[in-house]
Design a protein around this motif. Structure first.
Motif, PDB file in Angstrom:
ATOM      1  N   LEU A 197      17.574 -83.449  52.266  1.00 36.28           N
ATOM      2  CA  LEU A 197      17.100 -82.872  53.526  1.00 36.28           C
ATOM      3  C   LEU A 197      18.203 -82.908  54.579  1.00 36.28           C
ATOM      4  CD1 LEU A 197      14.695 -81.633  55.058  1.00 36.28           C
ATOM      5  CD2 LEU A 197      14.057 -83.937  55.765  1.00 36.28           C
ATOM      6  N   HIS A 198      18.900 -84.044  54.643  1.00 32.43           N
ATOM      7  CA  HIS A 198      19.980 -84.202  55.619  1.00 32.43           C
ATOM      8  C   HIS A 198      21.034 -83.113  55.427  1.00 32.43           C
ATOM      9  CE1 HIS A 198      23.447 -86.538  57.494  1.00 32.43           C
ATOM     10  NE2 HIS A 198      22.563 -86.363  58.464  1.00 32.43           N
ATOM     11  N   GLU A 199      21.400 -82.869  54.186  1.00 31.79           N
ATOM     12  CA  GLU A 199      22.403 -81.845  53.895  1.00 31.79           C
ATOM     13  C   GLU A 199      21.899 -80.462  54.308  1.00 31.79           C
ATOM     14  OE1 GLU A 199      23.845 -81.876  49.806  1.00 31.79           O
ATOM     15  OE2 GLU A 199      24.381 -79.767  50.125  1.00 31.79           O
ATOM     16  N   ARG A 200      20.631 -80.182  53.999  1.00 32.51           N
ATOM     17  CA  ARG A 200      20.070 -78.867  54.328  1.00 32.51           C
ATOM     18  C   ARG A 200      19.970 -78.643  55.832  1.00 32.51           C
ATOM     19  NH1 ARG A 200      15.871 -76.625  50.125  1.00 32.51           N
ATOM     20  NH2 ARG A 200      16.934 -77.178  48.221  1.00 32.51           N
ATOM     21  N   LEU A 201      19.819 -79.738  56.596  1.00 30.60           N
ATOM     22  CA  LEU A 201      19.672 -79.588  58.052  1.00 30.60           C
ATOM     23  C   LEU A 201      21.011 -79.420  58.770  1.00 30.60           C
ATOM     24  CD1 LEU A 201      16.850 -82.180  58.891  1.00 30.60           C
ATOM     25  CD2 LEU A 201      16.631 -79.704  58.660  1.00 30.60           C
ATOM     26  N   GLN A 202      22.100 -79.720  58.062  1.00 29.56           N
ATOM     27  CA  GLN A 202      23.403 -79.679  58.728  1.00 29.56           C
ATOM     28  C   GLN A 202      23.739 -78.323  59.314  1.00 29.56           C
ATOM     29  OE1 GLN A 202      25.150 -82.420  59.624  1.00 29.56           O
ATOM     30  NE2 GLN A 202      23.237 -83.193  58.782  1.00 29.56           N
ATOM     31  N   LYS A 203      23.269 -77.249  58.657  1.00 34.98           N
ATOM     32  CA  LYS A 203      23.609 -75.889  59.110  1.00 34.98           C
ATOM     33  C   LYS A 203      22.628 -75.387  60.165  1.00 34.98           C
ATOM     34  CE  LYS A 203      24.696 -75.370  54.404  1.00 34.98           C
ATOM     35  NZ  LYS A 203      23.661 -75.391  53.399  1.00 34.98           N
ATOM     36  N   TYR A 214       0.593 -79.335  60.415  1.00 31.75           N
ATOM     37  CA  TYR A 214       1.186 -80.524  59.800  1.00 31.75           C
ATOM     38  C   TYR A 214       2.601 -80.794  60.300  1.00 31.75           C
ATOM     39  CZ  TYR A 214      -2.996 -80.188  57.078  1.00 31.75           C
ATOM     40  OH  TYR A 214      -4.311 -80.105  56.719  1.00 31.75           O
ATOM     41  N   ALA A 215       3.313 -79.752  60.778  1.00 25.11           N
ATOM     42  CA  ALA A 215       4.660 -79.991  61.318  1.00 25.11           C
ATOM     43  C   ALA A 215       4.578 -80.960  62.504  1.00 25.11           C
ATOM     44  CB  ALA A 215       5.303 -78.676  61.739  1.00 25.11           C
ATOM     45  N   SER A 216       3.591 -80.764  63.393  1.00 24.07           N
ATOM     46  CA  SER A 216       3.422 -81.695  64.519  1.00 24.07           C
ATOM     47  C   SER A 216       3.040 -83.084  64.026  1.00 24.07           C
ATOM     48  CB  SER A 216       2.323 -81.194  65.478  1.00 24.07           C
ATOM     49  OG  SER A 216       2.807 -80.155  66.305  1.00 24.07           O
ATOM     50  N   GLU A 217       2.119 -83.149  63.056  1.00 22.51           N
ATOM     51  CA  GLU A 217       1.653 -84.444  62.544  1.00 22.51           C
ATOM     52  C   GLU A 217       2.776 -85.200  61.822  1.00 22.51           C
ATOM     53  OE1 GLU A 217      -1.407 -85.830  63.078  1.00 22.51           O
ATOM     54  OE2 GLU A 217      -1.772 -84.119  64.395  1.00 22.51           O
ATOM     55  N   ILE A 218       3.598 -84.465  61.074  1.00 22.97           N
ATOM     56  CA  ILE A 218       4.704 -85.083  60.318  1.00 22.97           C
ATOM     57  C   ILE A 218       5.739 -85.670  61.282  1.00 22.97           C
ATOM     58  CG2 ILE A 218       6.726 -84.470  58.896  1.00 22.97           C
ATOM     59  CD1 ILE A 218       4.726 -82.429  57.469  1.00 22.97           C
ATOM     60  N   LEU A 219       6.097 -84.920  62.317  1.00 24.46           N
ATOM     61  CA  LEU A 219       7.090 -85.423  63.275  1.00 24.46           C
ATOM     62  C   LEU A 219       6.549 -86.610  64.054  1.00 24.46           C
ATOM     63  CD1 LEU A 219       8.608 -82.032  64.414  1.00 24.46           C
ATOM     64  CD2 LEU A 219       9.829 -83.883  63.247  1.00 24.46           C
ATOM     65  N   GLY A 252       8.135 -90.331  64.058  1.00 27.84           N
ATOM     66  CA  GLY A 252       8.651 -90.791  65.353  1.00 27.84           C
ATOM     67  C   GLY A 252       9.809 -89.957  65.875  1.00 27.84           C
ATOM     68  N   ILE A 253       9.839 -88.691  65.476  1.00 28.94           N
ATOM     69  CA  ILE A 253      10.948 -87.808  65.876  1.00 28.94           C
ATOM     70  C   ILE A 253      10.440 -86.732  66.829  1.00 28.94           C
ATOM     71  CG2 ILE A 253      12.614 -86.096  65.013  1.00 28.94           C
ATOM     72  CD1 ILE A 253      12.619 -87.732  62.350  1.00 28.94           C
ATOM     73  N   ARG A 254      11.154 -86.546  67.922  1.00 30.71           N
ATOM     74  CA  ARG A 254      10.732 -85.577  68.938  1.00 30.71           C
ATOM     75  C   ARG A 254      10.987 -84.146  68.424  1.00 30.71           C
ATOM     76  NH1 ARG A 254      10.776 -86.521  75.337  1.00 30.71           N
ATOM     77  NH2 ARG A 254      10.139 -88.586  74.663  1.00 30.71           N
ATOM     78  N   PRO A 255       9.985 -83.271  68.559  1.00 29.48           N
ATOM     79  CA  PRO A 255      10.080 -81.924  67.955  1.00 29.48           C
ATOM     80  C   PRO A 255      11.176 -81.036  68.526  1.00 29.48           C
ATOM     81  CG  PRO A 255       8.072 -82.141  69.297  1.00 29.48           C
ATOM     82  CD  PRO A 255       8.670 -83.506  69.167  1.00 29.48           C
ATOM     83  N   CYS A 287      16.036 -88.695  58.367  1.00 27.35           N
ATOM     84  CA  CYS A 287      15.622 -87.765  57.304  1.00 27.35           C
ATOM     85  C   CYS A 287      14.803 -88.499  56.244  1.00 27.35           C
ATOM     86  CB  CYS A 287      16.836 -87.090  56.664  1.00 27.35           C
ATOM     87  SG  CYS A 287      17.519 -85.777  57.688  1.00 27.35           S
ATOM     88  N   GLY A 288      15.157 -89.773  55.992  1.00 22.43           N
ATOM     89  CA  GLY A 288      14.378 -90.595  55.052  1.00 22.43           C
ATOM     90  C   GLY A 288      12.951 -90.766  55.562  1.00 22.43           C
ATOM     91  N   ARG A 289      12.821 -91.057  56.863  1.00 14.83           N
ATOM     92  CA  ARG A 289      11.479 -91.204  57.458  1.00 14.83           C
ATOM     93  C   ARG A 289      10.718 -89.878  57.426  1.00 14.83           C
ATOM     94  NH1 ARG A 289      13.624 -93.963  62.264  1.00 14.83           N
ATOM     95  NH2 ARG A 289      12.670 -92.340  63.550  1.00 14.83           N
ATOM     96  N   LEU A 290      11.474 -88.791  57.617  1.00 16.10           N
ATOM     97  CA  LEU A 290      10.851 -87.459  57.621  1.00 16.10           C
ATOM     98  C   LEU A 290      10.297 -87.116  56.233  1.00 16.10           C
ATOM     99  CD1 LEU A 290      10.379 -85.318  59.740  1.00 16.10           C
ATOM    100  CD2 LEU A 290      12.720 -84.513  59.407  1.00 16.10           C
ATOM    101  N   VAL A 291      11.074 -87.367  55.202  1.00 13.75           N
ATOM    102  CA  VAL A 291      10.619 -87.084  53.827  1.00 13.75           C
ATOM    103  C   VAL A 291       9.365 -87.917  53.520  1.00 13.75           C
ATOM    104  CG1 VAL A 291      11.199 -87.322  51.367  1.00 13.75           C
ATOM    105  CG2 VAL A 291      12.878 -86.361  52.963  1.00 13.75           C
ATOM    106  N   ASP A 292       9.401 -89.202  53.866  1.00 18.07           N
ATOM    107  CA  ASP A 292       8.224 -90.060  53.643  1.00 18.07           C
ATOM    108  C   ASP A 292       7.013 -89.525  54.402  1.00 18.07           C
ATOM    109  OD1 ASP A 292       9.769 -91.732  52.126  1.00 18.07           O
ATOM    110  OD2 ASP A 292      10.045 -93.261  53.673  1.00 18.07           O
TER     111      ASP A 292
END
Ligand SMILES: [Zn+2]
Length: 279
Positions: free
Chosen positions: A147-153, A175-180, A184-187, A199-204
């Motif tokens: 995920l981290h690699e995919r977000l770099q661009k 679910y995008a709002s619920e996942i963030l 604990g990540i601001r949208p 990204c680890g927390r995001l995948v979980d």
């Protein structure tokens, strides 16, 4: 629009209802969907026995024992209704009827943004609809590094980025709002500034939120119903979605008057977040 948990619930509902039944008759009453149903759809999927069920993003795949697979997408308003074979009378917008040895499936789609078609099972990944579909949230290849690699661009904000089906398939607006929130990540954060650890927390969080929604039968918003007509009830468990001004679970974000969960609009879609818990 049904999101991934609803689609998984629909797939499980069909599987429970007809299992590995034989398809005995297919009636197409309307071919004009988002994509026109192939002229030979009926003869390719019938007669055949159902071998397996899968889901890729928001697509339901039904593999048949004759080497063909049915690809089914609910679009905005599509639903699958189930009937006993002797208990079915077509109603308005019942566009495709599949009679099997175990019961009848009916594709009802008033707006016809969904579609149903078939292709050789071996070529499913090459289908136009699926070739640009991103990794499924439950695919083992989706890791923090991946995920981290995919977000770099991506310089766009993380919330609309999560909705991009080419990144991860099947995350919708609720679910995008619920996942963030769970991560604990601001949208509004730029996607390429999310750390590897985050990204680890995001995948979980993606897996936890979507699994919980699947376990609860999906959300019931707009006119979504499970195949048997019963309703899902995940919306009772939303932490932030549609809760502007309220406080989120176990949080004091509404303590100063006028605060609480915030609603903002990103790329035309509503986003909900807690300004205290999400950094
Ligand atoms: Zn809060």
């Amino acid at each position: 629009m049904p999101e991934l948990p609803e689609v998984e619930t629909i797939k499980n509902g069909i599987q429970k209802f007809i299992g590995n039944a034989e398809i005995r008759e297919v009636i197409v009453r309307e071919r004009r969907f988002r994509k026109e149903i192939s002229a030979d759809f009926e003869t390719k999927v019938c007669p055949a026995k159902i071998a397996d069920y899968r889901r890729i993003g928001k697509y339901i795949i039904i593999d048949l024992d004759n080497g063909q697979s049915i690809i089914w997408h609910m679009g905005m308003s599509g639903r699958i209704k189930t009937f006993d074979n002797d208990n079915f009378e077509p109603k308005k917008h019942d566009h495709v009827i599949i009679r099997t040895s175990a019961g009848t499936l009916v594709f009802n789609d008033p707006r016809r943004f969904g579609f149903i078609d078939c292709c050789p099972s071996a070529k499913i990944a090459e289908q136009a609809e699926l070739v640009h579909t991103g990794i499924d949230p439950f695919d083992d290849r989706l890791t923090a590094d991946c995920l981290h690699e995919r977000l770099q661009k991506r310089k766009t904000a993380i919330k609309p980025t999560l909705l991009d089906q080419k990144l991860v398939a099947g995350i919708g607006n609720i679910y995008a709002s619920e996942i963030l929130f769970a991560a604990g990540i601001r949208p509004t954060r730029a996607a390429n500034r999310i750390s590897r650890k985050e990204c680890g927390r995001l995948v979980d969080s993606i897996r936890i939120v979507l699994s919980r929604a699947i376990a609860n039968g999906g959300s019931t918003l707009h006119d979504y119903h499970k195949p048997d007509g019963s309703l899902g009830y995940f919306q009772n468990f939303h932490c932030v979605y549609n809760k502007a001004g309220q406080h989120c679970p176990g949080c004091t974000c509404n303590a100063p008057a006028g605060s609480g969960i915030r609603k903002i609009v990103q790329e035309g879609r509503s986003t909900f977040y807690c300004p205290v818990k999400q950094k």
